[in-house]
Motif scaffolding. Structure first.
Motif, short mmCIF file in Angstrom:
data_model
loop_
_atom_site.label_atom_id
_atom_site.label_comp_id
_atom_site.label_asym_id
_atom_site.label_seq_id
_atom_site.Cartn_x
_atom_site.Cartn_y
_atom_site.Cartn_z
N ALA A 113 3.39 1.18 -6.90
CA ALA A 113 2.58 0.27 -6.07
C ALA A 113 3.00 -1.18 -6.24
O ALA A 113 2.17 -2.07 -6.41
CB ALA A 113 1.10 0.44 -6.38
N ARG A 144 6.71 4.51 -6.02
CA ARG A 144 5.59 4.86 -5.15
C ARG A 144 5.15 3.62 -4.39
O ARG A 144 5.01 2.55 -4.97
CB ARG A 144 4.42 5.40 -5.97
N VAL A 145 4.94 3.77 -3.08
CA VAL A 145 4.37 2.69 -2.27
C VAL A 145 3.22 3.25 -1.44
O VAL A 145 3.15 4.45 -1.15
CB VAL A 145 5.41 2.04 -1.33
N TRP A 146 2.35 2.38 -1.06
CA TRP A 146 1.20 2.74 -0.24
C TRP A 146 1.66 3.12 1.16
O TRP A 146 2.50 2.45 1.76
CB TRP A 146 0.25 1.54 -0.19
N ASN A 226 0.32 8.01 -0.17
CA ASN A 226 1.46 7.25 -0.66
C ASN A 226 2.77 7.86 -0.19
O ASN A 226 2.84 9.03 0.18
CB ASN A 226 1.47 7.21 -2.19
#
Length: 233
Positions: A113, A144-146, A226
Motif C-alpha cells: 500500500a 500490493r496496491v489498492w 487490491n
C-alpha cells in the motif's frame, strides 16, 4: 504531471500520514489475511526490506522468522509508533525514492500500500527502480496496491469524478489520480489522501520497465480489494 506539483504531493502525503498516524496505526493492529499469505514468501535467513512500512504491521508476521528485517517510511510519526510497538526491529525514516542502502542488499522487498501514493509515472518508476537496485539478483519484489476499480465504496465514482475534472482542465492531477478523504472517528474529514488508481496492465508494464520479470500478477475482491504483484530481479 508537473514536477513541482508531484513534489508538492509527496510532501502532502508525508504531512497527511503524520497527521493521521495515531488513528492509522490503530486501524492496523490486526494483520490482514493477504499480508500473512504474502509473508509466507520469506525464507529463514532472508534480508527483508519493508519499503513504506507504516507502523510496522508486516513485522508482526515476520518477527518469529529467522530474518534480518528493516522497515523504512517517510513519515517520522509512523516510524516512532513502529519503534514503540516493535522494539525488536530496525525502523528508519527514509525516502523510498532514495533508499540509503547499497545495491544488492536484500532478498525480498515488500511494498504494501505504498506505490499508489507516489505521484507521476516518473516517480513511480523511480520507486520501482530503487527497489530493483537494492534487491539481490534473483530477489523478489512483493507488492500490493489498492484497486479502487473494484472497491465497494463506489471507488469508480471517485475515478469518474476526477476524470471529468481532468477533462475540463480543473485539476492538476494526472489521469486516474484521485484524492480520497480520511475521516476521524467522529466522521470529520481530516485529510485528503492522494491515490493513483492502477490497472493491472499499467502495473505490469511499469514494473517490467523497471527491469523486473513478473512472476505473478492478480487481483482480489474483498472489503478493500487490491492488486498484487510478485516480480523477480
Amino acid at each position: 504531471m508537473n514536477k513541482d506539483y508531484a513534489q508538492f504531493l509527496l510532501g502532502k502525503t508525508k504531512k497527511d500520514y503524520n497527521l493521521i498516524s495515531q488513528q492509522f496505526a490503530s486501524t492496523r493492529q490486526i494483520v490482514q489475511r493477504d499480508i500473512i499469505e504474502l509473508a509466507d514468501l520469506v525464507n529463514s535467513g532472508d534480508k527483508v526490506l519493508d519499503s513504506g512500512c507504516g507502523s510496522g504491521r508486516l513485522y508482526q508476521v515476520l518477527k518469529n522468522k529467522n530474518i534480518d528485517y528493516i522497515g523504512t517510511d517517510v513519515s517520522d510519526a509512523l516510524i516512532r509508533i513502529a519503534r514503540t510497538q516493535h522494539s525488536g526491529a530496525r525502523f528508519l525514516i527514509a525516502d523510498s525514492l532514495n533508499l540509503p542502502f547499497k545495491p544488492d542488499s536484500f532478498d525480498k522487498v515488500f511494498s504494501v500500500a505504498v506505490l499508489h501514493h507516489i505521484p507521476s509515472k516518473e516517480l513511480r518508476l523511480r520507486y520501482l527502480t530503487e527497489a530493483y537496485r537494492v534487491l539481490m539478483p534473483g530477489g523478489l519484489l512483493i507488492l500490493r496496491v489498492w484497486n479502487l476499480w473494484q472497491a465497494k465504496k463506489a471507488g469508480w465514482k471517485k475515478i469518474l469524478k476526477y476524470t471529468v475534472l481532468k477533462f475540463l482542465g480543473k485539476t492538476r492531477l494526472d489521469w486516474l489520480d484521485i484524492f480520497a478523504p480520511w475521516k476521524n472517528p467522529e466522521g470529520k474529514i481530516v485529510a485528503e489522501l492522494y491515490f493513483h488508481c492502477f490497472t493491472k496492465n499499467e502495473l505490469k508494464k511499469l514494473t517490467e520497465q523497471a527491469g523486473f520479470k513478473i512472476k505473478k500478477l492478480w487481483q482480489e475482491k474483498s472489503n478493500i480489494p487490491n492488486l498484487y504483484l510478485i516480480a523477480k530481479k
